[in-house]
Scaffold this active site. Structure first.
Site, PDB file in Angstrom:
ATOM      1  N   HIS A   1      -5.496   3.415  -3.756  1.00 33.97           N
ATOM      2  CA  HIS A   1      -6.049   3.260  -2.622  1.00 33.97           C
ATOM      3  C   HIS A   1      -5.560   5.069  -2.197  1.00 33.97           C
ATOM      4  O   HIS A   1      -5.703   5.335  -1.076  1.00 33.97           O
ATOM      5  CB  HIS A   1      -4.220   3.005  -1.839  1.00 33.97           C
ATOM      6  CG  HIS A   1      -4.518   2.479  -0.340  1.00 33.97           C
ATOM      7  ND1 HIS A   1      -5.172   1.960   0.288  1.00 33.97           N
ATOM      8  CD2 HIS A   1      -3.056   3.529   0.559  1.00 33.97           C
ATOM      9  CE1 HIS A   1      -5.248   2.167   1.366  1.00 33.97           C
ATOM     10  NE2 HIS A   1      -3.948   2.990   2.107  1.00 33.97           N
TER      11      HIS A   1
ATOM     12  N   HIS B   1      -5.435   9.184   0.568  1.00 38.66           N
ATOM     13  CA  HIS B   1      -5.573   8.125   2.309  1.00 38.66           C
ATOM     14  C   HIS B   1      -6.668   8.564   3.676  1.00 38.66           C
ATOM     15  O   HIS B   1      -6.284   8.594   4.365  1.00 38.66           O
ATOM     16  CB  HIS B   1      -4.545   7.802   2.979  1.00 38.66           C
ATOM     17  CG  HIS B   1      -4.097   6.595   3.236  1.00 38.66           C
ATOM     18  ND1 HIS B   1      -4.298   6.935   4.941  1.00 38.66           N
ATOM     19  CD2 HIS B   1      -4.020   5.821   3.098  1.00 38.66           C
ATOM     20  CE1 HIS B   1      -3.688   5.514   5.452  1.00 38.66           C
ATOM     21  NE2 HIS B   1      -3.983   4.655   4.006  1.00 38.66           N
TER      22      HIS B   1
ATOM     23  N   ASP C   1       1.056  -1.108  -0.236  1.00 38.71           N
ATOM     24  CA  ASP C   1      -0.306  -0.554  -0.075  1.00 38.71           C
ATOM     25  C   ASP C   1       0.743   0.828  -0.038  1.00 38.71           C
ATOM     26  O   ASP C   1       1.604   0.996   0.097  1.00 38.71           O
ATOM     27  CB  ASP C   1      -1.215  -0.058   1.048  1.00 38.71           C
ATOM     28  CG  ASP C   1      -1.915  -1.072   1.154  1.00 38.71           C
ATOM     29  OD1 ASP C   1      -2.320  -1.637   0.107  1.00 38.71           O
ATOM     30  OD2 ASP C   1      -2.942  -0.768   1.877  1.00 38.71           O
TER      31      ASP C   1
ATOM     32  N   HIS D   1       4.087  -2.317   3.508  1.00 39.59           N
ATOM     33  CA  HIS D   1       4.209  -0.675   3.275  1.00 39.59           C
ATOM     34  C   HIS D   1       5.537  -0.724   2.302  1.00 39.59           C
ATOM     35  O   HIS D   1       7.014  -0.273   3.394  1.00 39.59           O
ATOM     36  CB  HIS D   1       4.188   0.333   4.285  1.00 39.59           C
ATOM     37  CG  HIS D   1       2.421   0.357   4.406  1.00 39.59           C
ATOM     38  ND1 HIS D   1       2.045  -0.432   5.776  1.00 39.59           N
ATOM     39  CD2 HIS D   1       0.874   0.865   4.248  1.00 39.59           C
ATOM     40  CE1 HIS D   1       0.820  -0.789   5.835  1.00 39.59           C
ATOM     41  NE2 HIS D   1       0.467   0.642   5.160  1.00 39.59           N
TER      42      HIS D   1
END
Length: 279
Positions: free
Chosen positions: A141, A145, A90, A235
């Site tokens: 994504h 965010h 991500d 990540h």
């Protein structure tokens, strides 16, 4: 068993599974999810009904490529047979992404990237193009965010559509997968995703790598919760993550795992827009 009875029985089983498998990541919100195995089983069951009780496994294209249900593309991984697991990352790209891409290329592992827009896609456009090579899949994504469940539908649409459009301009392909920030989704988010052609992908295995730079600890946490048909969340923007990846890949392969992308994990089912997939 008559076809009508098989269809009714399968429908009842899937409905019961959808009710049983619900999430509570966003407070009291509950919504149905589907596991990768359930998605595959449903596709094969549909194909069996269509073919009068036989299920095709080769000779067509997978459902994820718009082909016949229940038919895998020639040479595709059959996750009914292989011990499949999906590695996902991500919030990239980042300054650490080139090192990650080198590892993945050397290890011959395909992954799914869920890209972040502001300060990532807009900052590293060349990396976005590289990330979409070698069979990797690019997902959404959001642009900034946010917690999508806190937004109005028009705001959700803007967050998702802006990222999709940016990726399409860079790669020629529009994402069909989305991972909601913090895993927070609900019926409102699902409705917008369905309208935008995005399936939602959650996970079962993460190392909380945002909270540690200890690569050995990241490695240990991932192996602890790894299981067949699982989805790993990492990540690459955090310092300790990329150094942990080679060891994670080697250790899981030693346990018999085959690495696949999320669409490959679901195949021959096609990711369904708006639906939430979670191991």
């Amino acid at each position: 068993m008559p076809r009508s009875m098989r269809t009714a029985r399968r429908g009842a089983a899937l409905a019961a599974a959808a009710v049983a498998l619900t999430l509570g990541l966003s407070g009291c919100t509950r919504y149905p999810t589907q596991t990768p195995k359930e998605a595959r089983d449903a596709a094969y069951a549909d194909a069996a009904d269509d073919k009068g009780g036989t299920t095709g496994t080769t000779g067509g294209t997978s459902g994820g490529q718009g082909g016949h249900k229940g038919a895998l593309a020639p040479g595709a991984v059959d996750c009914r047979v292989a011990k499949c697991i999906a590695l996902t990352f991500d919030a990239g790209p980042s300054q650490n992404t080139p090192a990650l891409l080198k590892v993945l290329h050397e290890k011959k592992v395909r992954v799914t990237f869920f890209l972040l827009g502001r300060n990532h896609v807009e900052k590293y456009p060349d990396l976005v193009r590289q990330m979409g090579q070698d069979g990797n899949v690019l997902g959404n994504h959001t642009w900034t965010h946010p917690r999508l469940t806190d937004l109005k539908p028009a705001e959700i649409r803007s967050e998702l559509d802006r990222l999709d459009t940016a990726v399409e301009k860079l790669t020629g392909k529009r994402p069909t997968l989305m991972r909601p920030p913090q895993g927070r989704t609900d019926k409102k988010v699902s409705k917008v995703c369905r309208e935008l052609g995005l399936a939602q992908v959650l996970w079962n295995d993460t190392a909380s790598d945002y909270a540690t730079t200890d690569s050995a600890l990241i490695h240990k946490r991932i192996l602890k919760d790894a299981h067949r048909d699982g989805i790993i969340l990492l990540h690459d923007l955090y310092k300790g993550t990329v150094p942990a990846v080679p060891g994670i890949i080697d250790a899981l392969r030693a346990q018999g795992y085959t690495f696949v992308t999320v669409p490959e994990l679901l195949a021959p089912a096609a990711p369904e827009p708006g639906k939430v997939y979670r191991p």
